[in-house]
Design a protein around this motif. Structure first.
Motif, PDB file in Angstrom:
ATOM      1  N   UNK A  21      43.307  33.072  24.324  1.00  0.00           N
ATOM      2  CA  UNK A  21      43.222  31.882  23.489  1.00  0.00           C
ATOM      3  C   UNK A  21      43.912  30.711  24.147  1.00  0.00           C
ATOM      4  N   UNK A  22      43.874  29.579  23.465  1.00  0.00           N
ATOM      5  CA  UNK A  22      44.473  28.351  24.001  1.00  0.00           C
ATOM      6  C   UNK A  22      45.950  28.546  24.342  1.00  0.00           C
ATOM      7  N   UNK A  23      46.645  29.397  23.599  1.00  0.00           N
ATOM      8  CA  UNK A  23      48.065  29.641  23.847  1.00  0.00           C
ATOM      9  C   UNK A  23      48.306  30.344  25.183  1.00  0.00           C
ATOM     10  N   UNK A  24      47.265  30.897  25.797  1.00  0.00           N
ATOM     11  CA  UNK A  24      47.402  31.648  27.046  1.00  0.00           C
ATOM     12  C   UNK A  24      47.082  30.826  28.293  1.00  0.00           C
ATOM     13  N   UNK A  25      46.565  29.618  28.115  1.00  0.00           N
ATOM     14  CA  UNK A  25      46.072  28.831  29.249  1.00  0.00           C
ATOM     15  C   UNK A  25      47.132  28.641  30.332  1.00  0.00           C
ATOM     16  N   UNK A  26      48.303  28.181  29.962  1.00  0.00           N
ATOM     17  CA  UNK A  26      49.342  27.914  30.966  1.00  0.00           C
ATOM     18  C   UNK A  26      49.756  29.190  31.681  1.00  0.00           C
ATOM     19  N   UNK A  27      49.954  30.264  30.938  1.00  0.00           N
ATOM     20  CA  UNK A  27      50.380  31.532  31.552  1.00  0.00           C
ATOM     21  C   UNK A  27      49.303  32.072  32.492  1.00  0.00           C
ATOM     22  N   UNK A  28      48.034  32.025  32.061  1.00  0.00           N
ATOM     23  CA  UNK A  28      46.945  32.493  32.923  1.00  0.00           C
ATOM     24  C   UNK A  28      46.898  31.664  34.196  1.00  0.00           C
ATOM     25  N   UNK A  29      46.982  30.348  34.055  1.00  0.00           N
ATOM     26  CA  UNK A  29      46.947  29.465  35.234  1.00  0.00           C
ATOM     27  C   UNK A  29      48.105  29.759  36.177  1.00  0.00           C
ATOM     28  N   UNK A  30      49.287  29.948  35.635  1.00  0.00           N
ATOM     29  CA  UNK A  30      50.460  30.235  36.469  1.00  0.00           C
ATOM     30  C   UNK A  30      50.298  31.545  37.242  1.00  0.00           C
ATOM     31  N   UNK A  31      49.839  32.592  36.562  1.00  0.00           N
ATOM     32  CA  UNK A  31      49.686  33.884  37.223  1.00  0.00           C
ATOM     33  C   UNK A  31      48.517  33.891  38.203  1.00  0.00           C
ATOM     34  N   UNK A  32      47.407  33.277  37.797  1.00  0.00           N
ATOM     35  CA  UNK A  32      46.181  33.344  38.598  1.00  0.00           C
ATOM     36  C   UNK A  32      46.223  32.436  39.819  1.00  0.00           C
ATOM     37  N   UNK A  33      47.100  31.473  39.829  1.00  0.00           N
ATOM     38  CA  UNK A  33      47.177  30.556  40.973  1.00  0.00           C
ATOM     39  C   UNK A  33      48.001  31.189  42.101  1.00  0.00           C
ATOM     40  N   UNK A  34      47.589  32.372  42.481  1.00  0.00           N
ATOM     41  CA  UNK A  34      48.241  33.143  43.534  1.00  0.00           C
ATOM     42  C   UNK A  34      47.121  33.625  44.453  1.00  0.00           C
ATOM     43  N   UNK A  35      47.137  33.174  45.686  1.00  0.00           N
ATOM     44  CA  UNK A  35      46.046  33.516  46.602  1.00  0.00           C
ATOM     45  C   UNK A  35      45.903  35.027  46.769  1.00  0.00           C
ATOM     46  N   UNK A  36      46.995  35.762  46.742  1.00  0.00           N
ATOM     47  CA  UNK A  36      46.914  37.213  46.911  1.00  0.00           C
ATOM     48  C   UNK A  36      46.234  37.898  45.737  1.00  0.00           C
ATOM     49  N   UNK A  37      46.213  37.270  44.582  1.00  0.00           N
ATOM     50  CA  UNK A  37      45.461  37.804  43.444  1.00  0.00           C
ATOM     51  C   UNK A  37      44.010  37.354  43.552  1.00  0.00           C
ATOM     52  N   UNK A  38      43.786  36.064  43.688  1.00  0.00           N
ATOM     53  CA  UNK A  38      42.426  35.521  43.706  1.00  0.00           C
ATOM     54  C   UNK A  38      41.574  36.138  44.807  1.00  0.00           C
ATOM     55  N   UNK A  39      42.144  36.360  45.976  1.00  0.00           N
ATOM     56  CA  UNK A  39      41.355  36.870  47.096  1.00  0.00           C
ATOM     57  C   UNK A  39      40.909  38.314  46.903  1.00  0.00           C
ATOM     58  N   UNK A  40      41.467  39.008  45.925  1.00  0.00           N
ATOM     59  CA  UNK A  40      41.056  40.385  45.643  1.00  0.00           C
ATOM     60  C   UNK A  40      40.041  40.457  44.509  1.00  0.00           C
ATOM     61  N   UNK A  41      39.549  39.289  44.054  1.00  0.00           N
ATOM     62  CA  UNK A  41      38.540  39.235  43.003  1.00  0.00           C
ATOM     63  C   UNK A  41      37.270  38.594  43.528  1.00  0.00           C
ATOM     64  N   UNK A  42      36.181  38.823  42.831  1.00  0.00           N
ATOM     65  CA  UNK A  42      34.915  38.168  43.173  1.00  0.00           C
ATOM     66  C   UNK A  42      34.833  36.771  42.566  1.00  0.00           C
ATOM     67  N   UNK A  43      35.275  36.627  41.323  1.00  0.00           N
ATOM     68  CA  UNK A  43      34.975  35.437  40.535  1.00  0.00           C
ATOM     69  C   UNK A  43      36.070  34.380  40.456  1.00  0.00           C
ATOM     70  N   UNK A  44      37.265  34.669  40.919  1.00  0.00           N
ATOM     71  CA  UNK A  44      38.377  33.748  40.722  1.00  0.00           C
ATOM     72  C   UNK A  44      38.509  32.780  41.901  1.00  0.00           C
ATOM     73  N   UNK A  45      38.513  31.478  41.618  1.00  0.00           N
ATOM     74  CA  UNK A  45      38.728  30.511  42.699  1.00  0.00           C
ATOM     75  C   UNK A  45      40.214  30.408  43.045  1.00  0.00           C
ATOM     76  N   UNK A  46      40.484  29.837  44.189  1.00  0.00           N
ATOM     77  CA  UNK A  46      41.858  29.485  44.537  1.00  0.00           C
ATOM     78  C   UNK A  46      41.816  28.127  45.217  1.00  0.00           C
ATOM     79  N   UNK A  47      42.647  27.175  44.828  1.00  0.00           N
ATOM     80  CA  UNK A  47      43.662  27.288  43.770  1.00  0.00           C
ATOM     81  C   UNK A  47      43.032  27.436  42.387  1.00  0.00           C
ATOM     82  N   UNK A  48      43.851  27.911  41.446  1.00  0.00           N
ATOM     83  CA  UNK A  48      43.434  28.140  40.068  1.00  0.00           C
ATOM     84  C   UNK A  48      44.399  27.386  39.175  1.00  0.00           C
ATOM     85  N   UNK A  49      43.907  26.311  38.578  1.00  0.00           N
ATOM     86  CA  UNK A  49      44.772  25.454  37.773  1.00  0.00           C
ATOM     87  C   UNK A  49      44.541  25.582  36.282  1.00  0.00           C
ATOM     88  N   UNK A  50      45.204  24.719  35.550  1.00  0.00           N
ATOM     89  CA  UNK A  50      45.090  24.721  34.090  1.00  0.00           C
ATOM     90  C   UNK A  50      43.652  24.488  33.640  1.00  0.00           C
TER      91      UNK A  50
END
Length: 182
Positions: A21-50
């Motif tokens: 939900x909307x309450x998760x946006x900042x936390x998701x952006x903070x965690x997902x904006x990590x190249x070592x996470x994004x590069x192990x997925x098909x769909x996630x861009x990097x950088x990953x912002x709010x």
């Protein structure tokens, strides 16, 4: 008759899987904006912002629950620690009638068994509530840790390696395919 849950909640020993939900946006952006996470997925861009996190939450809210369910993985004390999804995948997967699953865990939460616990909970839900008898998953060849998570949850290697596109890497990566049967 199968009742379709539009916003299911899955509870495990330590985790709650729920719609983002909307309450998760900042936390998701903070965690997902990590190249070592994004590069192990098909769909996630990097950088990953709010903005990316906002688009993700909106896209999940618009999912057809008969074809996909995406969950924030929330720890009872630490809050959101990652994301897991079950969805009708690419054409090659669906010709066998098997939806796909994928997940990621924030770096601060690696090595604690959260991915395995969340995946096991999602698999129980997929078989009982979503009425799926099989799921496929894959992991990039340079991510054996994800393969271990899948194995612990009961996935078996198919022997097939596919080339799958990673947005964060801007290219195709060898992906070891696995299957889970209920």
């Amino acid at each position: 008759m199968c009742i379709i849950e539009t916003s299911p909640v899955i509870e495990t020993r330590r985790l709650i899987l729920r719609a983002p939900g909307a309450q998760d946006v900042t936390r998701i952006a903070d965690m997902a904006n990590d190249h070592d996470i994004a590069r192990m997925t098909c769909r996630m861009p990097h950088p990953f912002g709010t903005g990316d996190a906002e688009e993700f939450v909106i896209a999940v809210a618009g999912q057809d629950p008969r074809r996909a369910s995406t969950f924030v993985i929330e720890h009872e004390d630490m809050g959101p620690v990652g994301v897991i999804g079950l969805f009708e995948g690419d054409e090659a997967d669906m010709k066998h009638g098997a939806p796909e699953t994928g997940y990621w865990i924030g770096r601060d939460f690696w090595g604690r068994g959260f991915a395995t616990e969340a995946l096991e909970g999602a698999l129980v839900w997929a078989s009982k509530r979503w009425k799926r008898r099989a799921l496929v998953a894959g992991h990039f060849v340079d991510n054996p840790a994800s393969g271990r998570v899948l194995e612990k949850a009961g996935f078996l290697y198919t022997g097939e390696t596919r080339r799958k596109f990673s947005i964060a890497r801007s290219g195709e990566i060898d992906t070891r395919m696995m299957i889970w049967l209920a």
